[in-house]
Design an enzyme around this catalytic site. Structure first.
Site, PDB file in Angstrom:
ATOM      1  N   ALA A   1       9.599  -8.213   7.376  1.00 21.07           N
ATOM      2  CA  ALA A   1       8.602  -7.779   8.361  1.00 21.07           C
ATOM      3  C   ALA A   1       7.868  -9.037   8.817  1.00 21.07           C
ATOM      4  O   ALA A   1       7.049  -9.592   8.081  1.00 21.07           O
ATOM      5  CB  ALA A   1       7.639  -6.792   7.726  1.00 21.07           C
TER       6      ALA A   1
ATOM      7  N   GLY B   1      -1.429 -10.393   7.125  1.00 21.72           N
ATOM      8  CA  GLY B   1      -0.153 -10.009   6.506  1.00 21.72           C
ATOM      9  C   GLY B   1       0.227  -8.595   6.870  1.00 21.72           C
ATOM     10  O   GLY B   1      -0.355  -8.003   7.791  1.00 21.72           O
ATOM     11  N   ASN B   2       1.201  -8.043   6.160  1.00 19.31           N
ATOM     12  CA  ASN B   2       1.592  -6.650   6.397  1.00 19.31           C
ATOM     13  C   ASN B   2       2.005  -6.011   5.072  1.00 19.31           C
ATOM     14  O   ASN B   2       2.022  -6.664   4.039  1.00 19.31           O
ATOM     15  CB  ASN B   2       2.711  -6.573   7.447  1.00 19.31           C
ATOM     16  CG  ASN B   2       3.939  -7.353   7.039  1.00 19.31           C
ATOM     17  OD1 ASN B   2       4.539  -7.080   6.003  1.00 19.31           O
ATOM     18  ND2 ASN B   2       4.303  -8.355   7.831  1.00 19.31           N
ATOM     19  N   HIS B   3       2.337  -4.728   5.140  1.00 11.65           N
ATOM     20  CA  HIS B   3       2.563  -3.953   3.909  1.00 11.65           C
ATOM     21  C   HIS B   3       3.978  -4.075   3.346  1.00 11.65           C
ATOM     22  O   HIS B   3       4.313  -3.383   2.395  1.00 11.65           O
ATOM     23  CB  HIS B   3       2.282  -2.470   4.169  1.00 11.65           C
ATOM     24  CG  HIS B   3       0.836  -2.160   4.397  1.00 11.65           C
ATOM     25  ND1 HIS B   3      -0.122  -2.387   3.446  1.00 11.65           N
ATOM     26  CD2 HIS B   3       0.188  -1.651   5.479  1.00 11.65           C
ATOM     27  CE1 HIS B   3      -1.306  -2.019   3.921  1.00 11.65           C
ATOM     28  NE2 HIS B   3      -1.138  -1.580   5.157  1.00 11.65           N
TER      29      HIS B   3
END
Ligand SMILES: Cc1cc2nc3c(=O)[nH]c(=O)nc-3n(C[C@H](O)[C@H](O)[C@H](O)COP(=O)(O)O)c2cc1C
Length: 423
Positions: free
Chosen positions: A282, A214-216
């Site tokens: 994102a 995943g990402n932030h």
């Protein structure tokens, strides 16, 4: 939350006689804790729901409902002329009717005739009252006078009823109020009838039933765009991946997805019915080539390498679909570029190259890393246009940045697109 500009402003909070008056105590608290000078002016009916003592204690200022208290100070003139922002919440059907007519039969409505600052009405009532032609006419009148009338949320109402008419979350009211303090003309009602599709948050690419890549991304920028667009009258759908925000902007439809492929499918399908598509999510560039059916065990041999494959390029895919006529050619497409500078160029250089590669109409470029952009309340960057225009987006709340992005989007929406009626 602190004041975005760090300055103490005078906020007048008018409270109408609705059941949601108790929730407005949180809004009062937000503005006092942000350092603002808050004056609360309830109507007589409002005091049936929450007592004067609560408003005086929360605001730290005396409370009155009538023009005949403190007559030597002519309170309605002093309060109205001195305010930097007026928030009316809950704005009852009756209070909006009185305000639309220019009545001045209590301290609140009399003060409303003396203000020169932004006025934000936050309606809350049963769906039938909200949808009644008389209420809708009053809302239209208040908007024509330059006031911002928030779109109510949908959900549980008084008793067991539910539907449109619920007071938006206090946090939402505070964010819209802060936006108007930052930029009084941030929310013109100029996107009525425009259909805006926004992707928000981060994607999650599963490795096995318990793990993912995943990402932030917190989704705050996408939600801020949705908030600003909805309050400008747009009908907004957000396709959201993982997000950190507790709630959703009022008056916005939400579709939940997890992976980049699911996001691509939803955005491509829904873009055909949108006037504006904004890709603020994102999106993972890569995903594991296969997803294990069972949890991957530690084992003795150490971790196996994760083989990745490339995800679809959603932004490029939308532009191609428009080029090929699968979505209308007048659809405005906006991309986001979260960049870090490297040895091949700075953030802006990478943004310009991305705009050329993707072929979208506008690209919002912001620097990420070192705690910037992801998960923060504020943002800054540049807005690059296909015609070569480059606009700096000054540092400020994500909602403020969204209002500036929407100003540019509005210029690109063909005339007549903003004229359809909306709820
Ligand atoms: C229990 C109760 C809840 C009410 N809730 C609302 C409401 O949520 N919205 C609304 O427009 N009116 C509501 N009303 C009706 C208003 O209180 C009434 O119209 C009143 O005159 C509004 O006064 P105001 O103009 O000072 O706000 C409610 C009344 C009662 C008795």
């Amino acid at each position: 939350m602190t004041t975005p500009t760090g300055t103490r402003r005078r906020v007048l909070i008018g409270v109408g006689g609705g059941i949601a008056a108790y929730k407005v105590c949180s809004v009062i608290r937000h503005f006092t804790e942000s350092g603002h000078d808050v004056r609360v002016v309830p109507t007589r009916a409002a005091l049936e729901f929450v007592g004067k003592a609560t408003y005086e204690a929360l605001s730290g200022n005396p409370v009155s409902t009538t023009v005949f208290d403190d007559v030597d100070e002519v309170a309605h003139v002093r309060l109205g002329q001195g305010a930097d922002l007026v928030v009316i919440a809950p704005a009852t059907a009756d209070l909006m009717a009185r305000a639309a007519q220019g009545r001045a039969d209590d301290l609140l409505t009399a003060s409303l005739l003396t203000v020169r600052c932004p006025v934000l009405f936050v309606p809350a009532m049963h769906t039938e009252m909200w949808e009644h032609p008389a209420t809708q006419a009053n809302v239209a009148t208040l908007r024509s006078h330059g006031s911002v009338v928030m779109t109510p949320a949908s959900g549980r109402l008084t008793g067991t009823d539910s539907g449109r008419g619920r007071l938006p979350d206090p946090q939402e009211i505070a964010l819209v109020g802060e936006l108007l303090l930052d930029r009084p003309d941030a929310l013109p009602y100029d996107l009525a009838g425009v259909r805006v599709l926004i992707s928000a948050g981060g994607t999650r690419e599963p490795l096995d039933p318990v793990r993912y890549l995943g990402n932030h991304s917190s989704g705050k920028q996408g939600f801020a765009l949705a908030r600003a667009a909805a309050q400008r009258g747009a009908s907004v759908t957000v396709v959201a991946g993982s997000t950190a925000d507790p709630g959703m902007p009022a008056g916005v439809d939400i579709v939940r997805i997890a992976t980049a492929e699911q996001l691509a499918e939803e955005m491509t399908k829904r873009a055909a019915d949108a006037d504006v598509v904004i890709m603020a999510a994102a999106v993972a560039d890569f995903r594991p080539i296969s997803v294990a059916d069972a949890k991957i065990k530690k084992g003795d041999a150490g971790p196996a390498p994760i083989e990745l494959t490339t995800n679809p390029d959603i932004l490029r895919g939308l532009v191609t679909a428009r080029d090929e006529g699968r979505i209308p050619h007048e659809t405005v497409i906006v991309g986001f570029a979260a960049e870090t500078g490297d040895e091949t160029g700075g953030v802006l250089d990478h943004g310009r190259a991305k705009l050329a590669r993707k072929g979208c109409d506008l690209l919002v470029v912001n620097a990420v890393g070192d705690g910037k952009a992801f998960g923060t309340e504020d943002n800054t960057g540049w807005l690059l246009a296909a015609n070569g225009d480059e606009t700096a987006l000054p540092f400020g709340s994500k909602t403020l940045m969204s209002s500036r992005i929407l100003d540019e989007v509005r210029q690109l929406v063909p005339d007549g697109r903003g004229a359809r009626p909306t709820d």
